[in-house]
Design an enzyme around this catalytic site. Sequence first.
Site, short mmCIF file in Angstrom:
data_model
loop_
_atom_site.label_atom_id
_atom_site.label_comp_id
_atom_site.label_asym_id
_atom_site.label_seq_id
_atom_site.Cartn_x
_atom_site.Cartn_y
_atom_site.Cartn_z
N CYS A 217 -3.05 11.13 -6.32
CA CYS A 217 -3.28 10.36 -7.47
C CYS A 217 -4.50 10.88 -8.51
O CYS A 217 -4.26 10.56 -9.57
CB CYS A 217 -3.79 8.85 -6.92
SG CYS A 217 -5.40 9.47 -6.18
N PHE B 86 1.74 6.18 0.81
CA PHE B 86 2.28 7.39 1.63
C PHE B 86 1.30 8.64 1.60
O PHE B 86 1.43 9.43 2.71
CB PHE B 86 3.68 7.46 1.56
CG PHE B 86 3.91 8.55 0.21
CD1 PHE B 86 3.55 9.85 0.35
CD2 PHE B 86 4.10 7.97 -0.84
CE1 PHE B 86 4.15 10.63 -0.66
CE2 PHE B 86 4.32 8.67 -1.96
CZ PHE B 86 4.49 10.12 -1.87
P1 NAD Z 1 3.52 1.94 -3.15
O1 NAD Z 1 3.24 1.25 -4.23
O2 NAD Z 1 4.98 1.99 -3.01
O3 NAD Z 1 3.19 1.78 -1.42
C1 NAD Z 1 1.79 1.13 -1.26
C2 NAD Z 1 1.98 0.14 -0.21
O4 NAD Z 1 2.51 -0.91 -0.75
C3 NAD Z 1 2.86 0.73 0.79
O5 NAD Z 1 2.00 0.11 2.05
C4 NAD Z 1 3.84 -0.23 0.80
O6 NAD Z 1 4.58 -0.72 1.97
C5 NAD Z 1 3.40 -1.60 -0.01
N1 NAD Z 1 4.48 -1.93 -0.71
C6 NAD Z 1 5.77 -1.28 -1.57
N2 NAD Z 1 6.34 -2.20 -2.16
C7 NAD Z 1 5.85 -3.54 -2.17
C8 NAD Z 1 5.91 -4.63 -2.81
N3 NAD Z 1 6.66 -4.81 -3.70
N4 NAD Z 1 5.11 -5.69 -2.62
C9 NAD Z 1 4.07 -5.61 -1.74
N5 NAD Z 1 3.91 -4.45 -0.84
C10 NAD Z 1 4.52 -3.44 -1.08
O7 NAD Z 1 3.11 3.63 -3.28
P2 NAD Z 1 3.32 4.72 -2.52
O8 NAD Z 1 4.51 5.41 -3.15
O9 NAD Z 1 3.34 4.69 -1.21
O10 NAD Z 1 2.08 5.71 -3.02
C11 NAD Z 1 2.07 6.66 -4.24
C12 NAD Z 1 1.25 5.88 -5.36
O11 NAD Z 1 0.02 5.51 -4.82
C13 NAD Z 1 1.10 6.77 -6.66
O12 NAD Z 1 1.34 5.88 -7.93
C14 NAD Z 1 -0.35 7.29 -6.58
O13 NAD Z 1 -0.93 7.28 -7.89
C15 NAD Z 1 -1.08 5.99 -5.99
N6 NAD Z 1 -2.16 6.32 -5.10
C16 NAD Z 1 -3.50 5.92 -6.17
C17 NAD Z 1 -4.47 6.29 -5.57
C18 NAD Z 1 -5.90 5.79 -6.50
O14 NAD Z 1 -6.83 5.91 -5.71
N7 NAD Z 1 -5.80 5.43 -7.42
C19 NAD Z 1 -4.71 7.12 -4.48
C20 NAD Z 1 -3.42 7.46 -3.47
C21 NAD Z 1 -2.40 7.16 -4.13
#
Ligand code: NAD
Length: 494
Positions: free
Chosen positions: A279, A147
């Site tokens: 992140c 998100f």
């Molecule tokens: P999230 O893991 O909840 O969701 C990411 C994606 O995975 C979404 O599209 C979601 O629909 C999907 N998803 C959620 N639960 C799932 C499941 N059980 N099985 C399969 N798919 C699933 O992450 P978020 O809350 O949207 O984003 C925040 C996180 O992203 C933070 O931990 C942040 O550090 C990380 N992030 C990392 C980077 C990086 O480059 N390392 C960059 C941006 C964000």
Amino acid sequence: MVPLFIDGEFRQSASAERIAVTNPATDEVLCHAPCATADEMEEAIASARAAFKTWKEVALPERARLMMRYQALLKEHHDELAEILAKETGKTFEDAKGDVWRGIEVVEQAANVPSLMMGETAENVARAIDTYSFIQPLGVCAGITPFNFPAMIPLWMFPMAIACGNTFILKPSEQDPMTPTRLAELFVEAGAPKGVLQVIHGGKQQVDTLLTHPDIKAVSFVGSVAVGQHVYRTGTDHMKRVQAFAGAKNHMVIMPDANKQQVINNLVGASVGAAGQRCMAISVAVFVGEAKDWIPELKEAMASVRPGPTSDPAAAYGPQISARAKSRILSLIEMGKREGAHCLLDGSQCEVEGYPNGHWVGPTLFSGVTPEMTIYKEEIFGPVLSCVEVDNLDEAISLINASPFGNGTSIFTASGAAARKYQHEIEVGQVGINIPIPVPLPFFSFTGWKGSFYGDQHAYGKQAVRFYTETKTITARWFDADIPAGGVNTSIHL
Ligand code: NAD
């Protein structure tokens, strides 16, 4: 309801299952994201597979020109995209523009794809034999995005994959799907052929279809640690190439010889900017020696900024993305207090006038934090900064190298020797020297390490080209009359 984008058409899903998308500053429902049905998923994948056959034959300069037209359109619609993005994420307008801009820069890099896809050649690897390599696309690739950057992160993925000759299925975050939908509309306007990009919506079920479907060759993921591990394990178990960017806990080391005002300004911006939902946000400040004396001034500076709605130009940042995210942050703040950290500034009761339903958290500062504490170990993903005190640089390096994460870090110092030692010894993939958030521009790659990244090749830059392609190496010999036929040879040549 947000449309699906399948086989070149924006259309409503037949699914009865849908997820509300809200404005995090007001909690009002903006739209719904459908959870694509199994048939819709199948259709999207089949269309992407069919489109690959023709798209991979399109000349490299033509693919590059699509990216040039797309870049121009994204720039033309920069403000409009930022407005949509700000509405569904709550980001300040300037920050929303930055989110779009960092994506535009990747599209610019994708327009360089002809030179990035040049192989290698060597003449006379044996007598009259030449070897050369080509770089060829994989097929249908998929991307699953979080998100917190609904423009930048989808743009990390599909422009590079498509420029390399692949077709792409994007599954954006269900919390802010409007921005990626607009990105897809503009891609069509730029001239993207039918089927080259598909956008489907949903959650775990739709992601799992992508991870297990035999026609998907590679998966790019950005999101939380737990989901990143699931994506990496499931995708590789199904013999796919996977790159999974996950959570982080980024430290800034403050040496006593650093410029105090620069340290304070940069720490505030890097910890509370985007409500800490980056992140690469700095969530731990490691004060070396006497630098700890600056903590009271840091507290004052943090107390002088506040969250607010996008319409408020004085707001330093917006709300958390959801009530759930806010309540998780508040419980971590409580845990910090219970475990003995000193809460110098507590943003848990924050309110914003006129926005009683917004998911606000004020700037929060802890000192006396130790590595055993939950607030040190967990990614909080909120405007919460933990201060740790150490005696010297070696201690700071050992502390950070013991962290399971390795996304980003920075050191503030006036000493070249300290900075050189830090850049060499620190086990983190992206290092800033007097730069708080060292996100590389797209001609480099986004190179998180350890628990912040599962895979080999990283996002954008040359590594993305390697991730989205295969290398084919050809060894060739042409017979002419001067080369004797020789006899049958059954052993390997020495
Ligand atoms: P999230 O893991 O909840 O969701 C990411 C994606 O995975 C979404 O599209 C979601 O629909 C999907 N998803 C959620 N639960 C799932 C499941 N059980 N099985 C399969 N798919 C699933 O992450 P978020 O809350 O949207 O984003 C925040 C996180 O992203 C933070 O931990 C942040 O550090 C990380 N992030 C990392 C980077 C990086 O480059 N390392 C960059 C941006 C964000």
